[in-house]
Design a protein around this motif. Structure first.
Motif, short mmCIF file in Angstrom:
data_model
loop_
_atom_site.label_atom_id
_atom_site.label_comp_id
_atom_site.label_asym_id
_atom_site.label_seq_id
_atom_site.Cartn_x
_atom_site.Cartn_y
_atom_site.Cartn_z
N GLN A 1 0.88 -1.17 0.00
CA GLN A 1 0.00 0.00 0.00
C GLN A 1 0.92 1.22 0.00
O GLN A 1 1.73 1.36 0.92
CB GLN A 1 -0.89 0.02 1.24
N ALA A 2 0.80 2.06 -1.01
CA ALA A 2 1.74 3.17 -1.12
C ALA A 2 1.17 4.34 -1.90
O ALA A 2 0.29 4.17 -2.75
CB ALA A 2 3.03 2.71 -1.81
N GLU B 1 3.93 7.20 -7.97
CA GLU B 1 3.67 7.61 -9.35
C GLU B 1 4.17 6.48 -10.25
O GLU B 1 5.08 5.74 -9.88
CB GLU B 1 4.35 8.94 -9.69
N GLU C 1 0.89 11.05 -8.91
CA GLU C 1 0.87 10.38 -7.62
C GLU C 1 -0.52 10.20 -7.03
O GLU C 1 -1.43 11.00 -7.25
CB GLU C 1 1.79 11.07 -6.62
N GLY C 2 -0.66 9.13 -6.27
CA GLY C 2 -1.91 8.79 -5.61
C GLY C 2 -1.69 7.51 -4.81
O GLY C 2 -0.63 6.89 -4.90
N ARG D 1 14.77 -1.03 -6.01
CA ARG D 1 16.01 -0.30 -5.78
C ARG D 1 15.67 1.05 -5.15
O ARG D 1 14.51 1.47 -5.13
CB ARG D 1 16.78 -0.09 -7.08
N SER E 1 16.35 5.22 -5.21
CA SER E 1 16.77 6.27 -6.13
C SER E 1 16.34 7.61 -5.55
O SER E 1 15.16 7.81 -5.27
CB SER E 1 16.11 6.05 -7.50
N GLU E 2 17.26 8.50 -5.38
CA GLU E 2 16.96 9.86 -4.91
C GLU E 2 16.06 9.86 -3.69
O GLU E 2 15.12 10.66 -3.60
CB GLU E 2 16.31 10.67 -6.04
N ASP F 1 13.88 7.66 -2.72
CA ASP F 1 12.63 6.91 -2.83
C ASP F 1 12.92 5.44 -3.13
O ASP F 1 13.96 5.11 -3.69
CB ASP F 1 11.78 7.42 -4.00
N VAL G 1 11.93 2.33 -5.53
CA VAL G 1 11.41 2.19 -6.89
C VAL G 1 11.22 0.71 -7.19
O VAL G 1 12.07 -0.11 -6.85
CB VAL G 1 12.39 2.82 -7.92
N GLU H 1 7.42 1.33 -14.31
CA GLU H 1 8.32 1.78 -13.24
C GLU H 1 7.49 2.59 -12.24
O GLU H 1 6.83 3.55 -12.60
CB GLU H 1 9.44 2.61 -13.84
N THR H 2 7.54 2.17 -10.98
CA THR H 2 6.73 2.78 -9.94
C THR H 2 7.65 3.40 -8.89
O THR H 2 8.48 2.70 -8.31
CB THR H 2 5.83 1.72 -9.29
N ARG H 3 7.48 4.68 -8.67
CA ARG H 3 8.26 5.37 -7.65
C ARG H 3 7.38 5.50 -6.41
O ARG H 3 6.30 6.11 -6.46
CB ARG H 3 8.71 6.74 -8.15
N TYR I 1 3.01 2.89 2.92
CA TYR I 1 2.20 2.78 4.14
C TYR I 1 2.35 1.40 4.77
O TYR I 1 2.38 1.25 5.98
CB TYR I 1 0.73 3.03 3.83
N GLY I 2 2.42 0.39 3.91
CA GLY I 2 2.54 -0.96 4.43
C GLY I 2 2.96 -1.92 3.33
O GLY I 2 2.73 -1.67 2.16
N VAL J 1 -3.34 3.02 6.72
CA VAL J 1 -3.36 1.57 6.65
C VAL J 1 -3.53 0.99 8.05
O VAL J 1 -2.88 1.43 8.99
CB VAL J 1 -2.04 1.06 6.01
N ARG K 1 -3.95 -2.92 10.06
CA ARG K 1 -3.79 -4.34 9.78
C ARG K 1 -4.13 -5.23 10.96
O ARG K 1 -3.97 -4.84 12.10
CB ARG K 1 -2.35 -4.61 9.34
N PHE L 1 -7.13 -0.19 3.80
CA PHE L 1 -6.35 0.86 3.15
C PHE L 1 -7.30 2.01 2.80
O PHE L 1 -8.13 1.88 1.91
CB PHE L 1 -5.71 0.28 1.89
N GLU M 1 -6.49 7.43 -1.15
CA GLU M 1 -6.98 8.61 -1.88
C GLU M 1 -6.18 8.74 -3.16
O GLU M 1 -4.95 8.80 -3.14
CB GLU M 1 -6.79 9.87 -1.04
N ASP M 2 -6.89 8.80 -4.26
CA ASP M 2 -6.22 8.81 -5.55
C ASP M 2 -7.08 9.55 -6.56
O ASP M 2 -8.08 9.04 -7.02
CB ASP M 2 -5.98 7.36 -6.01
N GLY M 3 -6.65 10.74 -6.90
CA GLY M 3 -7.42 11.53 -7.86
C GLY M 3 -6.80 11.52 -9.26
O GLY M 3 -7.29 12.20 -10.15
N ALA M 4 -5.74 10.74 -9.44
CA ALA M 4 -5.01 10.81 -10.71
C ALA M 4 -5.63 9.92 -11.78
O ALA M 4 -6.30 8.94 -11.48
CB ALA M 4 -3.55 10.40 -10.48
N ASN N 1 12.98 8.74 -12.51
CA ASN N 1 13.50 7.53 -13.15
C ASN N 1 14.25 7.89 -14.43
O ASN N 1 15.26 7.27 -14.77
CB ASN N 1 12.36 6.57 -13.50
N ASP O 1 17.58 9.19 -13.52
CA ASP O 1 18.49 8.08 -13.20
C ASP O 1 19.12 7.50 -14.46
O ASP O 1 20.31 7.21 -14.51
CB ASP O 1 17.71 6.93 -12.54
N ARG P 1 10.85 19.22 -8.97
CA ARG P 1 11.79 18.31 -8.30
C ARG P 1 12.76 17.69 -9.30
O ARG P 1 13.96 17.58 -9.05
CB ARG P 1 11.00 17.20 -7.57
#
Lengths: 250, 250
Positions: free
Chosen positions: A31-32, A35, A48-49, A84, A86-87, A89, A91, A104-106, A111-112, B3, B5, B116, B119-122, B186, B189, B217
């Motif tokens: 759970q995270a 982006e 992001e979300g 891995r 990166s900066e 975070d 990934v 690719e997910t950053r 959260y868990g 989150v 559990r 969980f 919240e996700d508005g994307a 990414n 990188d 960023r």
């Protein structure tokens, strides 16, 4: 231990846990806030979300938003998933070749994360429809019990439709619930609900569950509740092709 | 708290937690040994095994085995998911009408459950291929920088393919990485990896990330590492239809 969890790990802890899970062939659920970007046949970006991420040992990778049954991004099995840092975070990179694609997910905030050492040797067994079985019973009620007579097919009650409302050779009402698959406790629940409903007006009412087979646990539970089981083995799953051939013969 | 559990809840605890999560619109993820049955257009049965279950607030329900990207059973959003106890087990019932179908899962052992509050508005934004952008740059290198000359398209290195290997008007080599979507860390990188590689033989080498846009960023990270950003806004995602029209004009 089948399941191991980390609450709000920092990126380093997350990457270490993910690497271990991938190495050991466990299913990873995360759970995270993250982006996501996709590159392959097209390109795509998801800002992001909060999302649910699933990585399976066969290389499957799924990104699920809080609604919808389809993952917003995914990669089928056959490729690899790597973790891995990166900066600052964590990934997760899922990729495969042929066709060449990558998701690719950053992870901006984890959260868990749950590691699941899952064992599952079962295969989903699909059978035909219950309608075929209903038709057979409608035409051959004596196959369930000598002298049984169908009074009504799909009688509506406040708990849903009873498959068959019948009477036996003594004139006692019989509630018949038909299942196309191996009988389960859920089917027992359903039959029990109908029988309890009819008991309010006739306490002699019988309940009969009809299915291709049933486990010992289900048979015992039925018996303990004065309910009956009738096996219609012709509709068994083992002989799927054969059953289908038979069905046309009925 | 995003989150929450429970480890190895008993059926009563599980059902209570699930009911709360459903009521509050949270995403529920469950690791459990379970059996599953489906009834709808056909009937089906999945004998017991370890699976990942996901219930979303829109009524989506997914049953995932430890391999494969498709859920072995699922229900789309629009229906309901309910939790109850039956014969000492927890049961999750997902169902909808029109068409009438149901997936009923009996949880023989719950290893873990995670609630969980996501919240996700994307929204996922898909763009065309990078190939279109490559073609444009190949034909118009001066759009990236006056006097820039392309030496090679897709030069292979031990870290993968560099999109363009170019030289500027002073003869200094420039590594160009092209992205069809908003630039991310990414991408930074990746460019950094290529530039570090080329620095081994020429420490003056420049690195240039080309994309429709970039966050503050990413811009800052590029600057801090002496790397450059070139915005090709014509390939932006906002004007998707318009961009596609433009592409044919190039």
């Amino acid at each position: 231990m089948v399941v191991q969890r980390l609450d709000a790990p920092d990126p380093g802890e997350f990457v270490a846990a993910a690497k271990h899970a991938f190495r050991d062939g466990a299913v990873l659920t995360v759970q995270a806030r993250c982006e996501v970007e996709y590159e392959g046949r097209t390109s795509g970006y998801l800002d992001e979300g909060d999302r649910l991420l699933v990585a399976k040992p066969d290389g499957t990778f799924l990104v699920h938003q809080p609604t919808g049954h389809k993952p917003v991004n995914w990669m089928p099995g056959g490729g690899t998933v790597e973790a891995r840092e990166s900066e600052g975070d964590a990934v997760l990179l899922a990729r495969r070749t042929n066709p060449s694609e990558r998701v690719e997910t950053r992870l901006l905030e984890v959260y868990g994360v749950t590691r699941f050492d899952a064992e599952d040797g079962a295969t989903y067994e699909e059978s035909g429809t219950e309608a075929e079985m209903h038709e057979y019973i409608q035409n051959n009620p004596g196959e369930l019990e000598d002298g049984l007579r169908i009074v009504e097919h799909e009688r509506e009650t406040k708990y849903g439709f009873v498959d068959f409302y019948a009477v036996d050779s003594d004139g006692t009402p019989v509630v018949v619930e038909v299942k196309r698959i191996q009988a389960t406790l859920n089917h027992f629940d359903q039959l029990k609900r109908y029988v309890d409903l009819y008991s309010e007006t006739n306490e002699d009412v019988r309940g009969m569950l009809v299915a291709p087979s049933a486990s010992e646990r289900v048979l015992r539970t039925l018996r303990d509740n004065d309910l009956e089981f009738v096996e219609l083995a012709e509709f068994g799953l083992d002989a799927k092709g054969a059953t289908e051939a038979k069905l046309t013969d009925f």
